[in-house]
Design an enzyme around this catalytic site. Structure first.
Site, PDB file in Angstrom:
ATOM      1  N   ASP A 152       0.658   9.776  -3.348  1.00  0.00           N
ATOM      2  CA  ASP A 152       1.620   8.711  -3.819  1.00  0.00           C
ATOM      3  C   ASP A 152       1.139   7.283  -3.324  1.00  0.00           C
ATOM      4  OD1 ASP A 152       2.793  10.988  -4.562  1.00  0.00           O
ATOM      5  OD2 ASP A 152       4.518  10.930  -3.098  1.00  0.00           O
ATOM      6  N   HIS A 166       0.216  19.491  -6.755  1.00  0.00           N
ATOM      7  CA  HIS A 166       0.390  20.405  -5.722  1.00  0.00           C
ATOM      8  C   HIS A 166      -0.945  20.763  -5.412  1.00  0.00           C
ATOM      9  CE1 HIS A 166       4.636  21.337  -4.474  1.00  0.00           C
ATOM     10  NE2 HIS A 166       4.921  20.921  -5.947  1.00  0.00           N
ATOM     11  N   ASP A 195      -2.962  17.805  -3.842  1.00  0.00           N
ATOM     12  CA  ASP A 195      -3.365  16.700  -3.067  1.00  0.00           C
ATOM     13  C   ASP A 195      -3.527  17.054  -1.603  1.00  0.00           C
ATOM     14  OD1 ASP A 195      -0.709  16.659  -2.858  1.00  0.00           O
ATOM     15  OD2 ASP A 195      -0.836  14.792  -2.430  1.00  0.00           O
ATOM     16  N   GLU A 231       4.808   8.633   6.576  1.00  0.00           N
ATOM     17  CA  GLU A 231       5.728   9.416   5.745  1.00  0.00           C
ATOM     18  C   GLU A 231       6.032  10.809   6.808  1.00  0.00           C
ATOM     19  OE1 GLU A 231       7.480   9.030   2.323  1.00  0.00           O
ATOM     20  OE2 GLU A 231       5.372   8.403   2.298  1.00  0.00           O
ATOM     21  N   LEU A 261       9.725   9.168  -8.651  1.00  0.00           N
ATOM     22  CA  LEU A 261       8.754   8.167  -8.857  1.00  0.00           C
ATOM     23  C   LEU A 261       8.277   7.599  -7.687  1.00  0.00           C
ATOM     24  CD1 LEU A 261      10.846   6.692 -11.793  1.00  0.00           C
ATOM     25  CD2 LEU A 261       8.897   8.290 -11.930  1.00  0.00           C
ATOM     26  N   SER A 303      18.685  -4.694   1.765  1.00  0.00           N
ATOM     27  CA  SER A 303      18.604  -4.134   0.432  1.00  0.00           C
ATOM     28  C   SER A 303      20.006  -3.964  -0.041  1.00  0.00           C
ATOM     29  CB  SER A 303      17.814  -2.928   0.676  1.00  0.00           C
ATOM     30  OG  SER A 303      17.855  -2.328  -0.549  1.00  0.00           O
TER      31      SER A 303
HETATM   32  C1  GLA Z   1       5.100  15.293  -3.816  1.00  0.00           C
HETATM   33  C2  GLA Z   1       4.158  14.647  -2.724  1.00  0.00           C
HETATM   34  C3  GLA Z   1       2.693  14.443  -3.243  1.00  0.00           C
HETATM   35  C4  GLA Z   1       2.289  15.827  -3.918  1.00  0.00           C
HETATM   36  C5  GLA Z   1       3.198  16.151  -4.922  1.00  0.00           C
HETATM   37  C6  GLA Z   1       2.867  17.383  -5.626  1.00  0.00           C
HETATM   38  O1  GLA Z   1       5.317  14.222  -4.652  1.00  0.00           O
HETATM   39  O2  GLA Z   1       4.569  13.477  -2.103  1.00  0.00           O
HETATM   40  O3  GLA Z   1       2.038  14.302  -2.270  1.00  0.00           O
HETATM   41  O4  GLA Z   1       1.701  16.740  -3.026  1.00  0.00           O
HETATM   42  O5  GLA Z   1       4.504  16.484  -4.206  1.00  0.00           O
HETATM   43  O6  GLA Z   1       1.621  17.474  -6.435  1.00  0.00           O
END
Ligand code: GLA
Length: 404
Positions: A187, A51, A53, A176, A141, A84
């Protein structure tokens, strides 16, 4: 002592047989043709830097060996057709200004990729594509970022575009948003830039990604709490509320950015400042974010020095902060982390957005099987729905996206 028998299937690096061959699937569904290209994109687990980024602070995720693989062939027109196995086939015309289809439909990830590519480059060719995956969905994941990234890379390759890491990092978070999630960019960085055997130290402002080798005798498990953290509805609102409270706190203290706040200040000084000038949720969120920023720096140092006890302690402290300050843990995640520590882990914490989902468990490689077995007894045996191949993964630090 007797050798423990493996309790987790994915400790063995081979692909599980259900994965299948996407090229075969492509031919079955859309007919024979020239040999297709294949792009594969991994899932990720975040080791430290949670939490933060979306506040522009560095993170330390790693890609894992579970991947989605897309076989694709360029078309001569602007149609996109994709299949898929669990989700079925989709087919649409790649026009400009695509709109999302019904919420929750996997076609939205393909549309998001098409829109991201179409808005920036000048593509002329759609694709036929087949997707297979051994990356469990909605398990924290990053399967959705992997899917979006995979289709983006497939569409680019089909149109002869070689995009840079920086360009991709600009368009993917936008993609996204198209699907409706407003996360940070961790991610995408992890699934694109990771290197085998390494964690990835990602900075966002300015963007950089530095692989940090993981000592051979360090291992990780990703354990699912069996409660899901779909980033929709209530969870999305909670996630956004943390983000907003953190930004408001920063504004209240007059710092231009979190990076500026932590430069030339100790955690103690920032804590005193927050204690005097902030209250409630804003104060707690601020303290989590700056504390996590210092922990991430320390975590990278511990990794570089192969200091396992420091790394484990940092993971544990991160969980406490996510639980007590940011308040994104849950009773299930707390119980899972507690069980992992009782099972002998050197450190454990919730990973990803929280509110359910997974914990990352850090241990000595020689203990991983025993810890997994103990975790099954201490946590999973009392709960319904446990599937070892999906919920307890021996995560190997793996490479990012590849054109195979
Ligand atoms: C989710 C979001 C990431 C990040 C995490 C928390 O996974 O996709 O960008 O903010 O939460 O670290």
């Amino acid at each position: 002592m007797e050798e423990p028998s493996p309790v987790i299937s994915s400790v063995t690096p081979e692909r599980p047989s259900y994965l299948g061959d996407p090229a075969v699937l492509l031919a079955e569904r859309f007919g024979a043709g020239p040999t297709p290209s294949i792009v594969s994109v991994p899932g990720r687990v975040n080791l430290i830097g949670e939490h933060v980024d979306y506040h522009g602070l560095p993170v330390l995720p790693m890609a894992i060996q579970r991947r989605i693989r897309i076989a694709f062939r360029p078309r001569d027109d602007r149609r996109i057709r994709a299949v898929s196995p669990p989700y079925g086939a989709r087919d649409f015309e790649w026009t400009r200004h695509l709109k999302p289809t019904s919420s929750g439909d996997w076609e939205n990830y393909i549309r998001a990729a098409a829109e991201a590519v179409g808005a920036r480059w000048n593509p002329a060719r759609g694709i036929d594509a087949a997707v297979v995956s051994d990356l469990p969905p909605a398990a924290g994941l990053s399967s959705s970022s992997a899917l979006l990234t995979g289709f983006t890379l497939a569409l680019l390759q089909a149109n002869g575009v070689r995009a840079t890491f920086e360009e991709l990092m600009e368009v993917l978070p936008e993609g996204e948003y198209f699907v409706g999630t407003r996360g940070g960019a961790m991610d995408h960085a992890a699934v694109l830039g990771s290197r085998s055997g390494c964690a990835l130290w990602v900075h966002f402002a300015p963007l950089s990604a530095c692989p940090v080798p993981i000592p051979k005798d360090w291992s990780f498990l990703v354990a699912h709490s069996l409660t899901t953290a779909e980033k929709s509805g209530k969870v999305r609102a909670e996630y956004n509320a943390r983000r907003t409270a953190g930004s408001r706190a920063l504004e209240g203290l007059g710092f231009p950015s979190y990076a500026a706040a932590i430069t030339n200040s100790t955690f103690g000084q920032l804590k005193a400042l927050a204690g005097a000038r902030l209250e409630g949720e804003e104060q707690r969120c601020f303290l989590h974010v700056v504390g996590e920023a210092f922990r991430t720096t320390e975590g990278v140092a511990a990794l570089r020095n192969a200091d396992a006890s420091a790394f484990g302690r940092i993971l544990n402290e991160s969980h406490e902060s996510l639980r007590d300050l940011l308040r994104v843990s849950s009773p299930a995640l707390d119980a899972l982390v507690d069980a992992a520590r009782r099972a002998g882990a050197m450190g454990a914490r919730l990973t990803g957005a929280g509110f359910g989902g997974c914990a990352v468990i850090f241990c000595h490689s020689s203990n991983r099987q025993q810890i997994a077995a103990a975790l099954v007894k201490l946590y999973y045996s009392e709960r319904h729905g446990f599937d070892p191949g999906t919920h307890l993964i021996a995560a190997e630090p793996s490479s990012g996206a590849l054109y195979e």
